[in-house]
Design an enzyme around this catalytic site. Sequence first.
Site, PDB file in Angstrom:
ATOM      1  N   GLY A 102      -3.916  -5.568 -11.795  1.00 20.72           N
ATOM      2  CA  GLY A 102      -3.972  -4.285 -10.842  1.00 20.72           C
ATOM      3  C   GLY A 102      -4.578  -3.137 -11.700  1.00 20.72           C
ATOM      4  N   ALA A 103      -5.591  -3.340 -12.318  1.00 26.42           N
ATOM      5  CA  ALA A 103      -5.861  -2.338 -13.556  1.00 26.42           C
ATOM      6  C   ALA A 103      -6.492  -1.056 -12.757  1.00 26.42           C
ATOM      7  CB  ALA A 103      -6.534  -2.879 -14.691  1.00 26.42           C
ATOM      8  N   ALA A 104      -7.129  -1.326 -11.706  1.00 30.60           N
ATOM      9  CA  ALA A 104      -7.906  -0.257 -11.043  1.00 30.60           C
ATOM     10  C   ALA A 104      -7.101   0.560  -9.975  1.00 30.60           C
ATOM     11  CB  ALA A 104      -9.041  -0.869 -10.128  1.00 30.60           C
ATOM     12  N   SER A 108      -1.555   2.060 -12.485  1.00 37.24           N
ATOM     13  CA  SER A 108      -2.383   1.987 -13.919  1.00 37.24           C
ATOM     14  C   SER A 108      -3.201   2.823 -14.257  1.00 37.24           C
ATOM     15  CB  SER A 108      -3.313   0.459 -13.666  1.00 37.24           C
ATOM     16  OG  SER A 108      -2.666  -0.761 -13.336  1.00 37.24           O
ATOM     17  N   ASN A 196       1.512 -13.198  -2.460  1.00 36.85           N
ATOM     18  CA  ASN A 196       1.612 -12.651  -3.822  1.00 36.85           C
ATOM     19  C   ASN A 196       2.367 -13.673  -4.611  1.00 36.85           C
ATOM     20  OD1 ASN A 196       0.666 -10.140  -3.383  1.00 36.85           O
ATOM     21  ND2 ASN A 196       2.659  -9.437  -2.758  1.00 36.85           N
ATOM     22  N   GLY A 221       4.460  -5.755  -9.476  1.00 38.62           N
ATOM     23  CA  GLY A 221       3.896  -6.092  -8.297  1.00 38.62           C
ATOM     24  C   GLY A 221       4.993  -6.794  -7.174  1.00 38.62           C
ATOM     25  N   ASP A 250      14.342   2.039 -10.534  1.00 42.23           N
ATOM     26  CA  ASP A 250      15.634   2.159  -9.821  1.00 42.23           C
ATOM     27  C   ASP A 250      16.687   2.893 -10.760  1.00 42.23           C
ATOM     28  OD1 ASP A 250      14.393   0.821  -7.202  1.00 42.23           O
ATOM     29  OD2 ASP A 250      14.346  -0.838  -8.850  1.00 42.23           O
ATOM     30  N   HIS A 278      15.062  -5.514  -6.424  1.00 42.20           N
ATOM     31  CA  HIS A 278      14.263  -4.409  -6.289  1.00 42.20           C
ATOM     32  C   HIS A 278      13.893  -4.411  -4.581  1.00 42.20           C
ATOM     33  CE1 HIS A 278      11.852  -1.057  -6.612  1.00 42.20           C
ATOM     34  NE2 HIS A 278      10.815  -1.836  -6.214  1.00 42.20           N
TER      35      HIS A 278
HETATM   36  C1  LMR Z   1       9.297   1.816  -5.024  1.00 44.08           C
HETATM   37  O1  LMR Z   1      10.054   1.552  -5.292  1.00 44.08           O
HETATM   38  O2  LMR Z   1       8.880   3.049  -5.110  1.00 44.08           O
HETATM   39  C2  LMR Z   1       8.119   0.925  -4.462  1.00 44.08           C
HETATM   40  O3  LMR Z   1       8.479  -0.417  -4.891  1.00 44.08           O
HETATM   41  C3  LMR Z   1       8.211   1.135  -2.882  1.00 44.08           C
HETATM   42  C4  LMR Z   1       7.385  -0.101  -2.438  1.00 44.08           C
HETATM   43  O4  LMR Z   1       7.835  -0.773  -1.405  1.00 44.08           O
HETATM   44  O5  LMR Z   1       6.239  -0.219  -2.740  1.00 44.08           O
END
Ligand code: LMR
Length: 438
Positions: A102-104, A108, A196, A221, A250, A278
């Site tokens: 996802g370098a672009a 990144s 994904n 990701g 977080d 997450h």
């Molecule tokens: C974040 O925690 O800012 C992202 O993971 C939010 C998201 O759902 O893209």
Amino acid sequence: MAVAELSPSFTKTHLHSSQLSSLSTRLANFRRCAFRPLPRARNSLTISCSVAPNQVQAPVAVQNEGPKTKTECFGVFCLTYDLKAEEETKTWKKLINIAVSGAAGMISNHLLFKLASGEVFGPDQPIALKLLGSERSFQALEGVAMELEDSLFPLLREVSISIDPYEVFQDVEWALLIGAKPRGPGMERAGLLDINGQIFAEQGKALNAVASRNVKVIVVGNPCNTNALICLKNAPNIPAKNFHALTRLDENRAKCQLALKAGVFYDKVSNMTIWGNHSTTQVPDFLNARINGFPVKEVIRDQKWLEEEFTEKVQKRGGVLIKKWGRSSAASTSVSIVDAIRSLITPTPEGDWFSSGVYTTGNPYGIAEDIVFSMPCRSKGDGDYEFVKDVIFDDYLLERITRTEAELLAEKRCVAHLIGEGIAFCDLPEDTMLPGEM
Ligand code: LMR
């Protein structure tokens, strides 16, 4: 974590001839790039860049360079650097290879320049950046590489770009997997997990085939915990312990909110654990966290605020940010990736710890085995980590942990087909959402 957009076709190793010709035309207009089929059995294609001889003004001459090195580099990075010959570099460490997918993307774009500056691995650590993009983002990837060229970072010795993970992951010691497809309108979460998941299954296979056996992988990701699980399951020759899902953002968000409430600067908050996924079921642990060395509950005597407002604020911070920005967090995500790496390569301060989404098998907390779950970790600074032993639990914390654990187990059932566990069965709980989803 926040995601950089990646075309699903990214994972394909075959390109159709129409794709090839449009891509060729596009690239023919770009002076540095040329196509060549990969000289290996897998039927794939690489896009490689080098400086044309007439564009090189005063190079440090490339002597006796094998064709492989030559074709994988980008622009000025095709010129060799004889690290031994240069006085300044004599005390430098051995070059390390870092892959970024996802370098672009936006994350990144912040992260790469931090890596190249020496801010992450230190002022004596030369690096090679191996950038993975998609067919669709390839021009942007070239733009990123050009900006890296123009920044003249002394420690940045090599940059290469490709859409083939088998190329990019060759010998890498770090893989920062940021690229993933964001959930679009009307897309079911199960659909997102599948799309994904396929990307991360492919990348796991590629890491397994070509990366350093000691590679450390940080999955950013989304949904990052389950993507990390898929990745490690597809890389059986790499220790499962080496895979992380990024929950450091977080942790940072939780520290900030506690500091704000207590009226102290955020460096006074320590021992902050994020438990679980997450997602909006994550558990920011105010029972074990400390402010100025004291338990949070002795400093903030407002249980209701801690259980409700604080917890929800951290869980949904990503979504609030998307509303303000109109896009996912990028700068703070990249900062938290830096924090996550530095936590593994520097010894954890005495008595403190950090959070990371790691493989649960063998954990001392009774969390279900064989998932990726954020837990408190400590490191000696050698890239490895161990679980923290001295944490306490109460009923509230245990109940919340059970909920986020159930969510991750459900996500795992949804991707059974991608981790060698038969047919997928998706029964995701109602509250299964990324932090950015409201
Ligand atoms: C974040 O925690 O800012 C992202 O993971 C939010 C998201 O759902 O893209």
